[in-house]
Design a protein around this motif. Sequence first.
Motif, mmCIF file in Angstrom:
data_model
loop_
_atom_site.group_PDB
_atom_site.id
_atom_site.type_symbol
_atom_site.label_atom_id
_atom_site.label_comp_id
_atom_site.label_asym_id
_atom_site.label_seq_id
_atom_site.Cartn_x
_atom_site.Cartn_y
_atom_site.Cartn_z
ATOM 1 N N UNK A 102 1.084 -1.218 0.025
ATOM 2 C CA UNK A 102 -0.166 0.008 -0.096
ATOM 3 C C UNK A 102 0.912 1.458 0.022
ATOM 4 N N UNK A 103 0.564 2.548 -0.926
ATOM 5 C CA UNK A 103 1.147 3.525 -0.658
ATOM 6 C C UNK A 103 0.920 4.477 0.370
ATOM 7 N N UNK A 104 1.879 5.264 0.675
ATOM 8 C CA UNK A 104 1.703 6.112 1.877
ATOM 9 C C UNK A 104 2.295 7.444 1.479
ATOM 10 N N UNK A 105 2.075 8.450 2.283
ATOM 11 C CA UNK A 105 2.668 9.681 2.340
ATOM 12 C C UNK A 105 3.046 10.059 3.634
ATOM 13 N N UNK A 106 4.368 10.434 3.806
ATOM 14 C CA UNK A 106 5.202 10.921 5.105
ATOM 15 C C UNK A 106 5.269 12.286 4.686
ATOM 16 N N UNK A 122 9.777 8.164 -3.356
ATOM 17 C CA UNK A 122 10.121 9.214 -3.840
ATOM 18 C C UNK A 122 9.681 10.759 -3.124
ATOM 19 N N UNK A 123 10.400 11.518 -3.148
ATOM 20 C CA UNK A 123 10.482 12.541 -2.419
ATOM 21 C C UNK A 123 9.869 13.700 -3.448
ATOM 22 N N UNK A 124 9.060 14.676 -2.924
ATOM 23 C CA UNK A 124 8.736 15.851 -3.658
ATOM 24 C C UNK A 124 8.972 17.147 -2.977
ATOM 25 N N UNK A 125 9.590 17.907 -3.537
ATOM 26 C CA UNK A 125 10.282 19.192 -3.212
ATOM 27 C C UNK A 125 10.939 19.197 -1.720
ATOM 28 N N UNK A 173 -4.492 6.392 -0.635
ATOM 29 C CA UNK A 173 -6.117 6.287 -0.669
ATOM 30 C C UNK A 173 -6.828 7.204 -0.057
ATOM 31 N N UNK A 174 -6.455 7.323 1.235
ATOM 32 C CA UNK A 174 -7.485 8.130 2.146
ATOM 33 C C UNK A 174 -7.173 9.780 1.822
ATOM 34 N N UNK A 175 -6.154 10.111 1.420
ATOM 35 C CA UNK A 175 -5.924 11.512 0.968
ATOM 36 C C UNK A 175 -6.823 11.675 -0.348
ATOM 37 N N UNK A 176 -6.685 10.638 -1.398
ATOM 38 C CA UNK A 176 -7.540 10.730 -2.583
ATOM 39 C C UNK A 176 -8.950 11.050 -2.107
ATOM 40 N N UNK A 177 -9.178 10.007 -1.297
ATOM 41 C CA UNK A 177 -10.842 9.990 -0.747
ATOM 42 C C UNK A 177 -11.129 11.308 -0.404
ATOM 43 N N UNK A 178 -10.272 11.797 0.657
ATOM 44 C CA UNK A 178 -10.752 13.221 1.172
ATOM 45 C C UNK A 178 -10.696 14.336 0.117
ATOM 46 N N UNK A 201 -2.456 18.054 -3.790
ATOM 47 C CA UNK A 201 -2.942 17.616 -5.198
ATOM 48 C C UNK A 201 -2.046 16.767 -5.687
ATOM 49 N N UNK A 202 -0.585 17.382 -5.737
ATOM 50 C CA UNK A 202 0.371 16.746 -6.662
ATOM 51 C C UNK A 202 1.062 15.574 -5.800
ATOM 52 N N UNK A 203 0.962 15.556 -4.718
ATOM 53 C CA UNK A 203 1.252 14.281 -3.851
ATOM 54 C C UNK A 203 0.167 12.912 -4.116
ATOM 55 N N UNK A 204 -0.948 13.474 -4.382
ATOM 56 C CA UNK A 204 -1.844 12.387 -4.682
ATOM 57 C C UNK A 204 -1.625 11.737 -5.993
ATOM 58 N N UNK A 205 -1.513 12.744 -7.041
ATOM 59 C CA UNK A 205 -1.088 12.373 -8.275
ATOM 60 C C UNK A 205 0.113 11.684 -8.303
ATOM 61 N N UNK A 206 1.150 11.874 -7.713
ATOM 62 C CA UNK A 206 2.357 11.134 -7.761
ATOM 63 C C UNK A 206 2.119 9.673 -7.492
ATOM 64 N N UNK A 207 1.246 9.695 -6.024
ATOM 65 C CA UNK A 207 0.938 8.281 -5.578
ATOM 66 C C UNK A 207 0.001 7.447 -6.238
ATOM 67 N N UNK A 208 -0.676 7.782 -7.364
ATOM 68 C CA UNK A 208 -1.633 7.124 -7.899
ATOM 69 C C UNK A 208 -1.002 6.694 -9.504
#
Length: 180
Positions: free
Chosen positions: A1-5, A36-39, A81-86, A172-179
């Motif tokens: 499963x994918x997560x964002x820290x 993957x890191x973002x900014x 998944x949870x952030x995308x749903x939110x 929004x970019x974090x969800x895009x990268x995660x999907x």
Amino acid sequence: MKYIALLRGINVGGKNRVPMKELQKCFLDAGYTGIQTYINSGNVLFEAEKESDEKTLQEDCQTIIQASFGFPVAVAVISVQNLSQALRQVPEWWGKDPQEKHNALFTIFPATAKEVIAEIGELHSEAEKVYCSEGTIFWSTSIQYYNKTKFSKIVGTKPYQKVTIRNANTTKKLVLLGTQ
């Protein structure tokens, strides 16, 4: 499963310096994959082989970051998944109008979004809009009213210590990268 820290308070004003390449390596060394890191503000997308709860992952991330960099860093963890749903449920006003500021405040466990909102207090009804998801507060205000809002004044307060903030574009970019 994918997560964002979402790391709080790194690489700000030369303090708590965390190079993104080294951050990626510490996650890799801890056994996470798809890193993957973002900014440079401390956004890490990663995969955990077995599904874990976000609280356990948060504690693990905080432990590996402190071990790697020698100082504590508060971390909010949310599944893609949870952030995308939110984001699918957030009201139309959030993240759209370029004449407004739009932020997502991610709570750091054990804090909850409702607790943070209660601590901030009554909002300026004409100036700011808030939508609360399980662990995220979506907030908007027009630029002209920004200085009159409660959320613009949280820096240095108790509720501020319980969140890490990202603007709408980054969220929004974090969800895009995660999907992808």
